[in-house]
Scaffold this motif. Structure first.
Motif, mmCIF file in Angstrom:
data_model
loop_
_atom_site.group_PDB
_atom_site.id
_atom_site.type_symbol
_atom_site.label_atom_id
_atom_site.label_comp_id
_atom_site.label_asym_id
_atom_site.label_seq_id
_atom_site.Cartn_x
_atom_site.Cartn_y
_atom_site.Cartn_z
ATOM 1 N N ARG A 93 0.830 -1.198 0.000
ATOM 2 C CA ARG A 93 0.000 0.000 0.000
ATOM 3 C C ARG A 93 0.864 1.248 0.000
ATOM 4 O O ARG A 93 1.854 1.334 0.702
ATOM 5 N N SER A 94 0.432 2.226 -0.758
ATOM 6 C CA SER A 94 1.092 3.524 -0.685
ATOM 7 C C SER A 94 0.539 4.258 0.534
ATOM 8 O O SER A 94 -0.455 3.845 1.133
ATOM 9 N N ASP A 95 1.163 5.342 0.889
ATOM 10 C CA ASP A 95 0.668 6.147 2.005
ATOM 11 C C ASP A 95 -0.756 6.614 1.741
ATOM 12 O O ASP A 95 -1.596 6.608 2.637
ATOM 13 N N LEU A 96 -1.038 7.007 0.493
ATOM 14 C CA LEU A 96 -2.389 7.457 0.145
ATOM 15 C C LEU A 96 -3.392 6.318 0.304
ATOM 16 O O LEU A 96 -4.458 6.492 0.888
ATOM 17 N N GLU A 97 -3.038 5.134 -0.198
ATOM 18 C CA GLU A 97 -3.928 3.988 -0.060
ATOM 19 C C GLU A 97 -4.172 3.651 1.406
ATOM 20 O O GLU A 97 -5.294 3.344 1.802
ATOM 21 N N ALA A 98 -3.135 3.715 2.216
ATOM 22 C CA ALA A 98 -3.283 3.429 3.642
ATOM 23 C C ALA A 98 -4.219 4.435 4.299
ATOM 24 O O ALA A 98 -5.061 4.065 5.121
ATOM 25 N N ALA A 99 -4.095 5.712 3.932
ATOM 26 C CA ALA A 99 -4.975 6.741 4.496
ATOM 27 C C ALA A 99 -6.415 6.527 4.042
ATOM 28 O O ALA A 99 -7.351 6.637 4.841
ATOM 29 N N LEU A 100 -6.605 6.216 2.779
ATOM 30 C CA LEU A 100 -7.957 5.961 2.275
ATOM 31 C C LEU A 100 -8.566 4.732 2.942
ATOM 32 O O LEU A 100 -9.757 4.720 3.269
ATOM 33 N N ILE A 103 -9.833 5.501 6.532
ATOM 34 C CA ILE A 103 -11.126 6.184 6.645
ATOM 35 C C ILE A 103 -12.251 5.444 5.935
ATOM 36 O O ILE A 103 -13.366 5.929 5.836
ATOM 37 N N GLY A 104 -11.944 4.237 5.418
ATOM 38 C CA GLY A 104 -12.971 3.385 4.857
ATOM 39 C C GLY A 104 -13.355 3.685 3.427
ATOM 40 O O GLY A 104 -14.426 3.277 2.963
ATOM 41 N N VAL A 105 -12.489 4.372 2.680
ATOM 42 C CA VAL A 105 -12.815 4.737 1.303
ATOM 43 C C VAL A 105 -12.537 3.596 0.332
ATOM 44 O O VAL A 105 -13.240 3.419 -0.634
#
Length: 110
Positions: A93-100, A103-105
């Motif tokens: 996972r990228s940092d963006l994917e991990a953040a998404l 938050i359940g996106v």
């Protein structure tokens, strides 16, 4: 008064910034929570796991040069690192994917 993380042997501004993102802002706090918990918190912020960074942290907290880690000690630290990584890092996972994901996106990969 708090002491900067970069005052710890082997740890420079980059590690200090990474720990700040993980909410660890002083050498005293880092010493109090210990290297395993601190490293797990780094991974929770999206920091990619890196074994050398892990043992450099441990050597620094012990006041030892980073390249002092060898043999059986290094093998034991590798096992600890692998356990921390397995429980706290979402591989691939990228940092963006991990953040998404947080938050359940997006759907969590298995």
């Amino acid at each position: 008064m708090s002491t900067p993380i970069s005052s710890i042997r082997n740890l420079g501004p980059a590690m200090e910034a990474a720990f700040a993102r993980a909410g660890i802002t002083s050498a005293e706090e880092l010493r109090q929570i210990g290297p395993d918990t601190a490293y797990a918190r780094l991974l929770e912020t999206g920091q990619r796991p890196h074994f050398i960074a892990y043992y450099v942290l441990i050597m620094g907290l012990q006041g030892r040069p980073w390249n002092d880690c060898k043999g059986d000690e290094k093998a034991a630290l590798r096992k600890r690192f692998d356990a921390i990584k397995a429980s706290g890092h979402d591989k691939g996972r990228s940092d963006l994917e991990a953040a998404l994901n947080a938050i359940g996106v997006i759907e969590r990969r298995t």
